[in-house]
Every structure is written in C-alpha cells, then in structure tokens.
Design a protein around this motif. Structure first.
Motif, PDB file in Angstrom:
ATOM      1  N   LEU A 229     -25.125  77.842  31.353  1.00  0.00           N
ATOM      2  CA  LEU A 229     -24.399  76.829  30.201  1.00  0.00           C
ATOM      3  C   LEU A 229     -25.619  76.323  29.129  1.00  0.00           C
ATOM      4  O   LEU A 229     -24.830  76.513  27.974  1.00  0.00           O
ATOM      5  N   LYS A 230     -27.226  76.753  29.585  1.00  0.00           N
ATOM      6  CA  LYS A 230     -27.669  75.931  28.117  1.00  0.00           C
ATOM      7  C   LYS A 230     -28.201  78.214  27.224  1.00  0.00           C
ATOM      8  O   LYS A 230     -27.989  77.255  25.686  1.00  0.00           O
ATOM      9  N   SER A 231     -27.382  78.553  27.771  1.00  0.00           N
ATOM     10  CA  SER A 231     -27.319  80.358  26.691  1.00  0.00           C
ATOM     11  C   SER A 231     -26.109  80.429  26.380  1.00  0.00           C
ATOM     12  O   SER A 231     -26.160  80.334  25.224  1.00  0.00           O
ATOM     13  N   MET A 232     -25.105  79.534  26.911  1.00  0.00           N
ATOM     14  CA  MET A 232     -23.531  79.528  25.880  1.00  0.00           C
ATOM     15  C   MET A 232     -24.147  78.797  24.830  1.00  0.00           C
ATOM     16  O   MET A 232     -24.028  78.965  24.198  1.00  0.00           O
ATOM     17  N   VAL A 233     -25.382  77.201  25.158  1.00  0.00           N
ATOM     18  CA  VAL A 233     -24.921  75.832  24.145  1.00  0.00           C
ATOM     19  C   VAL A 233     -25.584  77.096  23.092  1.00  0.00           C
ATOM     20  O   VAL A 233     -25.172  76.984  21.625  1.00  0.00           O
ATOM     21  N   ASP A 234     -27.186  77.524  23.433  1.00  0.00           N
ATOM     22  CA  ASP A 234     -27.394  78.382  22.568  1.00  0.00           C
ATOM     23  C   ASP A 234     -26.581  79.209  21.199  1.00  0.00           C
ATOM     24  O   ASP A 234     -26.766  79.368  20.673  1.00  0.00           O
ATOM     25  N   MET A 235     -26.265  79.851  22.051  1.00  0.00           N
ATOM     26  CA  MET A 235     -25.601  81.155  21.630  1.00  0.00           C
ATOM     27  C   MET A 235     -24.340  80.452  20.746  1.00  0.00           C
ATOM     28  O   MET A 235     -23.943  81.918  19.159  1.00  0.00           O
ATOM     29  N   ALA A 236     -24.009  79.469  20.646  1.00  0.00           N
ATOM     30  CA  ALA A 236     -22.706  78.529  20.653  1.00  0.00           C
ATOM     31  C   ALA A 236     -23.567  77.856  18.499  1.00  0.00           C
ATOM     32  O   ALA A 236     -22.886  78.744  17.542  1.00  0.00           O
ATOM     33  N   ASN A 237     -24.238  78.137  19.078  1.00  0.00           N
ATOM     34  CA  ASN A 237     -25.744  77.076  18.096  1.00  0.00           C
ATOM     35  C   ASN A 237     -25.918  78.282  17.187  1.00  0.00           C
ATOM     36  O   ASN A 237     -25.164  78.088  15.881  1.00  0.00           O
ATOM     37  N   ASN A 238     -25.972  78.940  17.695  1.00  0.00           N
ATOM     38  CA  ASN A 238     -26.723  80.373  16.760  1.00  0.00           C
ATOM     39  C   ASN A 238     -25.807  81.103  15.891  1.00  0.00           C
ATOM     40  O   ASN A 238     -25.696  81.533  14.457  1.00  0.00           O
ATOM     41  N   GLU A 239     -24.153  80.908  16.312  1.00  0.00           N
ATOM     42  CA  GLU A 239     -22.662  81.854  15.762  1.00  0.00           C
ATOM     43  C   GLU A 239     -22.353  80.929  15.001  1.00  0.00           C
ATOM     44  O   GLU A 239     -21.025  81.128  13.917  1.00  0.00           O
ATOM     45  N   GLY A 240     -22.586  79.442  15.374  1.00  0.00           N
ATOM     46  CA  GLY A 240     -21.913  78.211  13.884  1.00  0.00           C
ATOM     47  C   GLY A 240     -20.671  78.253  15.392  1.00  0.00           C
ATOM     48  O   GLY A 240     -19.491  77.488  14.727  1.00  0.00           O
ATOM     49  N   ILE A 241     -19.899  78.572  16.618  1.00  0.00           N
ATOM     50  CA  ILE A 241     -19.161  78.140  17.013  1.00  0.00           C
ATOM     51  C   ILE A 241     -18.751  76.627  17.310  1.00  0.00           C
ATOM     52  O   ILE A 241     -19.511  76.182  18.172  1.00  0.00           O
ATOM     53  N   LYS A 242     -17.321  75.763  17.274  1.00  0.00           N
ATOM     54  CA  LYS A 242     -17.683  74.429  17.115  1.00  0.00           C
ATOM     55  C   LYS A 242     -16.894  73.971  18.651  1.00  0.00           C
ATOM     56  O   LYS A 242     -15.362  72.992  18.215  1.00  0.00           O
ATOM     57  N   VAL A 243     -15.631  75.243  19.111  1.00  0.00           N
ATOM     58  CA  VAL A 243     -14.722  75.246  19.773  1.00  0.00           C
ATOM     59  C   VAL A 243     -14.605  76.022  21.153  1.00  0.00           C
ATOM     60  O   VAL A 243     -15.253  77.275  21.285  1.00  0.00           O
ATOM     61  N   ILE A 244     -14.804  74.823  22.632  1.00  0.00           N
ATOM     62  CA  ILE A 244     -14.101  76.140  23.868  1.00  0.00           C
ATOM     63  C   ILE A 244     -12.901  75.644  24.038  1.00  0.00           C
ATOM     64  O   ILE A 244     -12.348  74.597  23.774  1.00  0.00           O
ATOM     65  N   TYR A 245     -12.188  76.729  24.704  1.00  0.00           N
ATOM     66  CA  TYR A 245     -10.436  77.591  25.084  1.00  0.00           C
ATOM     67  C   TYR A 245     -10.677  76.731  26.685  1.00  0.00           C
ATOM     68  O   TYR A 245     -11.638  77.792  27.022  1.00  0.00           O
ATOM     69  N   ILE A 246      -9.764  76.294  26.930  1.00  0.00           N
ATOM     70  CA  ILE A 246      -9.847  76.215  28.266  1.00  0.00           C
ATOM     71  C   ILE A 246      -8.184  75.824  29.057  1.00  0.00           C
ATOM     72  O   ILE A 246      -7.480  75.352  27.593  1.00  0.00           O
ATOM     73  N   GLN A 247      -7.908  76.214  30.150  1.00  0.00           N
ATOM     74  CA  GLN A 247      -6.489  76.297  30.314  1.00  0.00           C
ATOM     75  C   GLN A 247      -6.213  75.267  31.020  1.00  0.00           C
ATOM     76  O   GLN A 247      -7.197  74.281  31.632  1.00  0.00           O
ATOM     77  N   SER A 248      -4.900  75.004  31.767  1.00  0.00           N
ATOM     78  CA  SER A 248      -4.870  73.025  31.045  1.00  0.00           C
ATOM     79  C   SER A 248      -5.369  73.540  32.653  1.00  0.00           C
ATOM     80  O   SER A 248      -5.365  72.086  33.497  1.00  0.00           O
ATOM     81  N   GLU A 249      -5.347  73.782  33.663  1.00  0.00           N
ATOM     82  CA  GLU A 249      -5.167  73.721  35.249  1.00  0.00           C
ATOM     83  C   GLU A 249      -6.541  73.694  35.523  1.00  0.00           C
ATOM     84  O   GLU A 249      -7.331  73.226  37.295  1.00  0.00           O
ATOM     85  N   PHE A 250      -7.848  73.928  34.469  1.00  0.00           N
ATOM     86  CA  PHE A 250      -9.591  73.916  35.084  1.00  0.00           C
ATOM     87  C   PHE A 250      -9.289  72.040  34.445  1.00  0.00           C
ATOM     88  O   PHE A 250      -8.815  71.406  33.456  1.00  0.00           O
ATOM     89  N   ASP A 251     -10.358  72.325  35.920  1.00  0.00           N
ATOM     90  CA  ASP A 251     -10.623  70.584  35.213  1.00  0.00           C
ATOM     91  C   ASP A 251     -11.714  70.607  33.910  1.00  0.00           C
ATOM     92  O   ASP A 251     -13.088  71.735  33.756  1.00  0.00           O
TER      93      ASP A 251
END
Length: 291
Positions: A229-251
């Motif tokens: 989770l931390k590595s994904m947060v770091d990558m998102a912040n470095n790349e300026g990513i502000k969205v996560i996509y999720i399917q309706s059937e997942f928590d």
C-alpha cells in the motif's frame, strides 16, 4: 360400431396430444450456458435470439468467488454447451459440479489458443503448463474477436442450417471489433505508457493492447499489505495519480484508504458490463479524463 368410433376418437386424441407435445419440443430453444455477461452479448451478436442463454454469474457477483445456486443446476442440465472463459476462479472451483449436472454437455474453453498473460508458462513435452493466468481476456477487442470465432464454430454445430446467417453475423461483429480497436488505439495513442491504478488487476489485456501501465492495489489476489500500500501511495504521489479504479463487487475500504492517502478519488468500473463495446469506450474516456 360405437366401439369402433370410440377407439377412433381416442386414437385421434392421442395423436393430437403427441403432435402438440412435438410442436412444443420443436418450439423450445436450445440452451447454451455462459459464465459471464459479455459472453452472452457475443452469443447474441452471432445467433440473435436463436438460443436461450443461461448465465452462471449474475450481475453484481464476483467471478472469483461466486457460489453456484442449486436452482441453476436445472438450466445447466438442459444446456448443449458451456462456453467457459477458461481461467475464472468460479469456473475452476465449480467445473466438476457443473460437469456432473450434465454429462452430455460440451465444455468449450474460449480462451484456448489466445495470447494469455500469466505468471508462469513452461513447456512440458507437447503442451504448455500455465500458472496464474489473468482471466480478463474479453476486455481486448482483438481477443474478443477470436473468442467469438470459437463461439461461432460451436453454434454452427448446434444449428448447421443457420451456418450462412451465423457466419454473416460473425463477420459483422468482427468488423465491429476491428473498428473499436482502431478507435481506442487512436484515442490512447497520446497516452502510451501512462500509469493508472486499479484495486483488482482487471484491465491487464486492455492495458497491454494500448500500451498503458496498470498497477494493482490488490497483490496476487490478496488484499494489499501495508508495505505494498505504501509503495503504491509513493508511486501515485510521484506520478501525480489522483484516482483508483475499482469494480463494484469488491470491498471499497482499502480503496478508500488509498484514495485518502493520495488526496484522490475512487472511480467505479464494470468490466462485466453486457454493453461490451460501449463499456470499453466509456472506460477509455474515463481514463483519458483522469490521466
């Protein structure tokens, strides 16, 4: 004479009933079973309403963890063929039960022969052993066209008198797939190698087709560890990513935590949408809006 007339009347009644029953049987549609909604769309593109299409995984249910209902076995028992996607968790868990419900039913893996994404592929003699196959093959128009051809071949076996019509319908759908692929390639050309983050890695074939980089919060089919989770947060912040996509059937809880960490938002996607082509267009437009 009265006895003869009575016998003739009884005979006529029996023949009439038999004719009605035969007529009813002739009017009944052959049943084909599919695992997911997009397959139902592919069958109808080729055969229209010629077949009753029995759907195993209903809308809103997870293909990875769905439990077959006892009431569904009666429709499986009436089916001539089951079109498997090939590597969905549900299919693997329930294939034996489904086969037992109808030993005469033909089982077709429509992913066979496709260029699959897998964790490991090893040559074992005259066959390839595959582990960790990504099952989301229908989200590539190129692969969808190939899967539809497998469906076409089997439907012609069931209704050979409709071969010409089905072939024509397939050709129309193949053109639709080619045009959709060309359209999406043109739209995504300026965004090659852009990164995006999903909760569950459902867009792998789509990303490969259009040279995008998909990153998944879920790792190996399991919930994210704190380190991941931390590595994904770091990558998102470095790349300026502000969205996560999720399917309706997942928590949504882990996705919510992630979105809070990056100061972003959650966008819901539905890879199993039966409006297959329009859904791919919509997902493409949504990705572009958020790159």
């Amino acid at each position: 004479m009265k006895k003869i007339l009575l016998l003739l009347a009884v005979a006529a009644f029996i023949v009439s009933c038999g004719t009605k029953n035969n007529s009813k049987k002739q009017d009944e549609k052959s049943v084909v079973t599919v695992s997911i909604l997009p397959q139902q769309t592919f069958v109808k593109k080729i055969a229209g309403d010629d077949f009753e299409v029995n759907l195993l995984i209903p809308p809103g249910s997870s293909p990875a963890a769905y439990t077959l209902l006892p009431s569904q076995l009666k429709d499986i028992a009436r089916s001539d063929v089951w079109f498997r996607i090939g590597y969905i968790g549900f299919e693997h868990s329930w294939k034996d039960k489904i086969a037992q419900a109808n030993t005469n039913m033909k089982v077709i893996n429509i992913s066979e022969g496709l260029d699959l994404i897998a964790d490991k592929m090893e040559q074992h003699g005259d066959h390839v052993h595959i582990d960790g196959v990504d099952p989301h093959v229908w989200l590539s128009p190129v692969l969808a066209k190939q899967m539809a051809k497998r469906i076409l071949d089997e439907l012609i076996v069931l209704k050979p008198e409709k071969e010409e019509e089905y072939n024509l319908n397939y050709q129309r759908f193949a053109i639709e797939c080619d045009e959709l692929n060309h359209e999406l390639k043109n739209k995504l050309e300026p965004y090659k190698h852009r990164k995006f983050i999903v909760f569950h890695p459902s867009l792998s074939y789509y990303a490969r087709e259009y040279e995008l980089d998909q990153y998944s919060l879920e790792s190996g089919g399991k919930e994210p560890t704190p380190q991941h989770l931390k590595s994904m947060v770091d990558m998102a912040n470095n790349e300026g990513i502000k969205v996560i996509y999720i399917q309706s059937e997942f928590d949504r809880e882990h996705a919510r935590v992630f979105a809070d960490e990056i100061g972003g938002s959650i966008i819901q996607v539905w890879p199993l949408n039966p409006e297959w082509a329009d859904n791919l267009r919509k997902m493409t437009d949504t990705l572009i809006e958020n790159f």
